[in-house]
Design a protein around this motif. Sequence first.
Motif, mmCIF file in Angstrom:
data_model
loop_
_atom_site.group_PDB
_atom_site.id
_atom_site.type_symbol
_atom_site.label_atom_id
_atom_site.label_comp_id
_atom_site.label_asym_id
_atom_site.label_seq_id
_atom_site.Cartn_x
_atom_site.Cartn_y
_atom_site.Cartn_z
ATOM 1 N N LYS A 74 4.794 1.107 -3.920
ATOM 2 C CA LYS A 74 3.343 0.998 -3.785
ATOM 3 C C LYS A 74 2.788 0.282 -5.012
ATOM 4 C CE LYS A 74 -0.839 3.732 -3.225
ATOM 5 N NZ LYS A 74 -1.392 5.084 -3.078
ATOM 6 N N TYR B 286 1.404 -2.515 5.836
ATOM 7 C CA TYR B 286 1.607 -2.012 4.474
ATOM 8 C C TYR B 286 1.119 -3.000 3.414
ATOM 9 C CZ TYR B 286 4.383 1.568 6.678
ATOM 10 O OH TYR B 286 4.781 2.617 7.464
ATOM 11 N N THR C 63 0.801 -1.238 0.000
ATOM 12 C CA THR C 63 0.000 0.000 0.000
ATOM 13 C C THR C 63 0.827 1.278 0.000
ATOM 14 O OG1 THR C 63 -0.161 -0.008 2.413
ATOM 15 C CG2 THR C 63 -1.918 -1.139 1.173
ATOM 16 N N ALA C 64 2.138 1.182 0.233
ATOM 17 C CA ALA C 64 3.039 2.351 0.229
ATOM 18 C C ALA C 64 4.454 1.826 0.028
ATOM 19 C CB ALA C 64 2.936 3.114 1.552
#
Length: 112
Positions: free
Chosen positions: A71, A109, A50-51
């Motif tokens: 990401k 994440y 996610t990042a």
Amino acid sequence: MRAFGRLAAATVSAAALFGGLVAIAPAASALPAACTKDTTFPVPLAETVTANVNLRKNPGTGSTSLGILAKGTKFTGHCLTNKGGTNWEYGKVTSGANKGKWGWVAWEYLRD
């Protein structure tokens, strides 16, 4: 974790029923010691980063970085452990610049 196990079993059953491919998890001996039978997922989880985040050699922010996962990178998780109050997931990078590498990613994440 029990609900997850039921969901994973249902997913595998549905894939088999409809002719889908089912990923095979590595042998327990191929996973690091932090992955016990109680922390290893019944089936590998296909996830997305996610990042931008480090892929680590061991669980924990003090561990060596094996590379940065951007990401959107795809990651297949095999087990989960807790180190220093943070959940860490062990698995294989399946897309991007670090494709094919195995390591640990902070669970926060990752998303299914």
